[in-house]
Design a protein around this motif. Structure first.
Motif, PDB file in Angstrom:
ATOM      1  N   UNK A 228     -74.038 -33.636  75.045  1.00  0.00           N
ATOM      2  CA  UNK A 228     -74.251 -32.196  75.238  1.00  0.00           C
ATOM      3  C   UNK A 228     -75.357 -31.930  76.251  1.00  0.00           C
ATOM      4  N   UNK A 229     -76.309 -32.832  76.315  1.00  0.00           N
ATOM      5  CA  UNK A 229     -77.509 -32.592  77.118  1.00  0.00           C
ATOM      6  C   UNK A 229     -77.943 -33.907  77.755  1.00  0.00           C
ATOM      7  N   UNK A 230     -78.455 -33.834  78.980  1.00  0.00           N
ATOM      8  CA  UNK A 230     -78.949 -35.018  79.664  1.00  0.00           C
ATOM      9  C   UNK A 230     -80.471 -35.022  79.651  1.00  0.00           C
ATOM     10  N   UNK A 231     -81.032 -36.187  79.411  1.00  0.00           N
ATOM     11  CA  UNK A 231     -82.482 -36.357  79.513  1.00  0.00           C
ATOM     12  C   UNK A 231     -82.741 -37.415  80.582  1.00  0.00           C
ATOM     13  N   UNK A 232     -83.119 -36.956  81.770  1.00  0.00           N
ATOM     14  CA  UNK A 232     -83.475 -37.879  82.842  1.00  0.00           C
ATOM     15  C   UNK A 232     -84.808 -38.540  82.484  1.00  0.00           C
ATOM     16  N   UNK A 233     -84.879 -39.844  82.633  1.00  0.00           N
ATOM     17  CA  UNK A 233     -86.121 -40.574  82.399  1.00  0.00           C
ATOM     18  C   UNK A 233     -86.470 -41.324  83.676  1.00  0.00           C
ATOM     19  N   UNK A 234     -87.633 -40.995  84.262  1.00  0.00           N
ATOM     20  CA  UNK A 234     -88.047 -41.659  85.503  1.00  0.00           C
ATOM     21  C   UNK A 234     -89.458 -42.209  85.354  1.00  0.00           C
ATOM     22  N   UNK A 235     -89.711 -43.275  86.080  1.00  0.00           N
ATOM     23  CA  UNK A 235     -91.034 -43.891  86.153  1.00  0.00           C
ATOM     24  C   UNK A 235     -91.862 -43.071  87.139  1.00  0.00           C
ATOM     25  N   UNK A 236     -93.014 -42.589  86.719  1.00  0.00           N
ATOM     26  CA  UNK A 236     -93.840 -41.743  87.584  1.00  0.00           C
ATOM     27  C   UNK A 236     -94.286 -42.484  88.843  1.00  0.00           C
ATOM     28  N   UNK A 237     -94.254 -43.827  88.798  1.00  0.00           N
ATOM     29  CA  UNK A 237     -94.663 -44.621  89.954  1.00  0.00           C
ATOM     30  C   UNK A 237     -93.491 -45.054  90.831  1.00  0.00           C
ATOM     31  N   UNK A 238     -92.285 -44.594  90.499  1.00  0.00           N
ATOM     32  CA  UNK A 238     -91.133 -44.955  91.307  1.00  0.00           C
ATOM     33  C   UNK A 238     -90.415 -46.176  90.782  1.00  0.00           C
ATOM     34  N   UNK A 239     -89.461 -46.685  91.569  1.00  0.00           N
ATOM     35  CA  UNK A 239     -88.564 -47.718  91.082  1.00  0.00           C
ATOM     36  C   UNK A 239     -88.064 -48.607  92.217  1.00  0.00           C
ATOM     37  N   UNK A 288     -99.671 -38.859  90.722  1.00  0.00           N
ATOM     38  CA  UNK A 288     -98.254 -38.995  91.063  1.00  0.00           C
ATOM     39  C   UNK A 288     -97.417 -37.887  90.429  1.00  0.00           C
ATOM     40  N   UNK A 289     -97.758 -37.526  89.195  1.00  0.00           N
ATOM     41  CA  UNK A 289     -97.021 -36.467  88.503  1.00  0.00           C
ATOM     42  C   UNK A 289     -97.187 -35.127  89.227  1.00  0.00           C
ATOM     43  N   UNK A 290     -98.406 -34.826  89.644  1.00  0.00           N
ATOM     44  CA  UNK A 290     -98.655 -33.568  90.367  1.00  0.00           C
ATOM     45  C   UNK A 290     -97.855 -33.519  91.671  1.00  0.00           C
ATOM     46  N   UNK A 291     -97.801 -34.656  92.354  1.00  0.00           N
ATOM     47  CA  UNK A 291     -97.035 -34.731  93.600  1.00  0.00           C
ATOM     48  C   UNK A 291     -95.539 -34.519  93.332  1.00  0.00           C
ATOM     49  N   UNK A 292     -95.043 -35.119  92.248  1.00  0.00           N
ATOM     50  CA  UNK A 292     -93.644 -34.954  91.888  1.00  0.00           C
ATOM     51  C   UNK A 292     -93.334 -33.491  91.564  1.00  0.00           C
ATOM     52  N   UNK A 293     -94.216 -32.826  90.826  1.00  0.00           N
ATOM     53  CA  UNK A 293     -93.989 -31.431  90.466  1.00  0.00           C
ATOM     54  C   UNK A 293     -93.920 -30.556  91.716  1.00  0.00           C
TER      55      UNK A 293
END
Length: 362
Positions: A228-239, A288-293
């Motif tokens: 019903x719903x997707x939860x994207x999970x990402x590494x804040x430092x990239x991959x 990194x989180x602030x940059x992503x936002x």
């Protein structure tokens, strides 16, 4: 305060999501030429969806994987109309798509009690057939299982999906510091104080090119369809999958995940989605989180330097973005609350849409 109990719902240690079986309708009964009697039709083969059943258990119970219906009764002097052969009912799990060998979809069984006719019995002998019966239909078909869960975790390998599932549900997936730890789906449940439960599925990690069935692409993507719903999970430092593959930032990771879903099936990008940004316990994570936002607030301004094949037609609009640490538990209570909130909002929206549709048809 939200009190939450997390328990394991089901562990798919030796998970099977596709099973090929042979089905054959029964042959019709012989007619009676001298008295004009008609033979009985052969029995049919039906698939019937049942709770608490797995494809592995089905295979274990019927190792030959052959299901044949009964033969129609011959016409006789004392019974000119032969009886129909006995139908064969095959119990299968809910959430099954039935696919022919040529890839044609024959039907779906989405909930317990659903039935699907997969092989008709032959016709009994009669005047039309010179009193000779016909054989029943016979096919090899694939039972294609798609997990049904409230929430599906979407992310590249080593994003921390297994750790996050363990953190919010007390499921016990295999966890290690290398890619592709999860090779089979893991399903956990979260129970709230009002006894409401939601199921969360950790699915095998995607890789770039999954829509072309690279890695475990289609096995992953077909399960996403049933959430019903997707939860994207990402590494804040990239991959980075391996030293031979490009490094992807957290922002690029989100674009690539969106692109893979979009290329597989466009309507997947319209699913309700949240974003969990993982590994916030590590140094410099907040930067990194602030940059992503900032990138997510104006994604078009940050795509100009990216290859065209990485850019989705439409970026995902996340209903919630939650910074978390699967290791320390930071942010997981907020995540649990947000999952429930969005599911409840979507359910209420669907009810209103159905009510409006019903009124418009009156």
């Amino acid at each position: 305060m939200v009190w939450v109990t997390r328990v394991l719902l089901r562990k798919y240690g030796r998970f099977m999501d596709d099973l090929r079986i042979y089905v054959k309708g029964g042959t019709g009964g012989m007619g009676h030429p001298r008295l004009g009697g008609e033979g009985g039709h052969g029995g049919d083969v039906w698939l019937v969806a049942q709770e608490k059943l797995t494809l592995r258990r089905l295979k274990s119970q019927f190792p030959k994987k052959r299901f044949v219906a009964g033969v129609g009764t011959n016409s006789r002097i004392f019974a000119l109309k032969g009886a129909k052969g006995k139908d064969c009912e095959v119990n299968v799990p809910s959430g099954i798509s039935v696919v022919a060998d040529d890839g044609k979809l024959l039907g779906e069984l989405n909930k317990p009690g659903d039935r699907l006719l997969v092989a008709r019995g032959g016709i009994g002998g009669s005047l039309v057939t010179n009193f000779l019966p016909t054989k029943g239909q016979s096919f090899s078909i694939h039972l294609d299982l798609k997990l049904i869960a409230d929430v599906g975790l979407v992310g590249f390998p080593n994003a921390g999906k297994s750790s996050l599932l363990a953190s919010i549900s007390h499921a016990t997936p295999q966890i290690a510091d290398y890619a592709f730890t999860t090779i089979s789906p893991e399903l956990g449940t979260v129970m709230y104080a009002d006894h409401k439960q939601i199921t969360v599925a950790d699915l095998p990690g995607l890789i770039e090119g999954a829509h072309m069935n690279k890695g475990r692409g289609h096995k992953f993507l077909k399960h996403v369809e049933r959430t019903k719903q997707l939860l994207f999970v990402v590494d804040v430092f990239g991959f980075q999958l391996s030293p031979k593959t490009p490094f992807r930032t957290a922002f690029e990771t989100i674009l690539l995940l969106t692109k893979e879903l979009e290329l597989y099936k466009e309507e997947l990008r319209d699913k309700s989605a949240l974003l969990a940004v993982n590994k916030m316990d590590l140094p410099n994570a907040q930067k990194n989180f602030n940059e992503l936002m900032e990138q997510l607030q104006s994604p078009q301004d940050h795509m100009h330097s990216l290859p065209k094949e990485m850019i989705p037609v439409d970026t995902v609009r996340f209903k919630e973005i939650i910074p978390v640490s699967a290791l320390t538990g930071e942010g997981t209570e907020d995540l649990i609350t947000c999952l429930r909130k969005v599911l409840d909002e979507d359910a209420e929206k669907n009810i209103k849409q159905l009510a409006a549709l019903h009124l418009s048809e009156m």
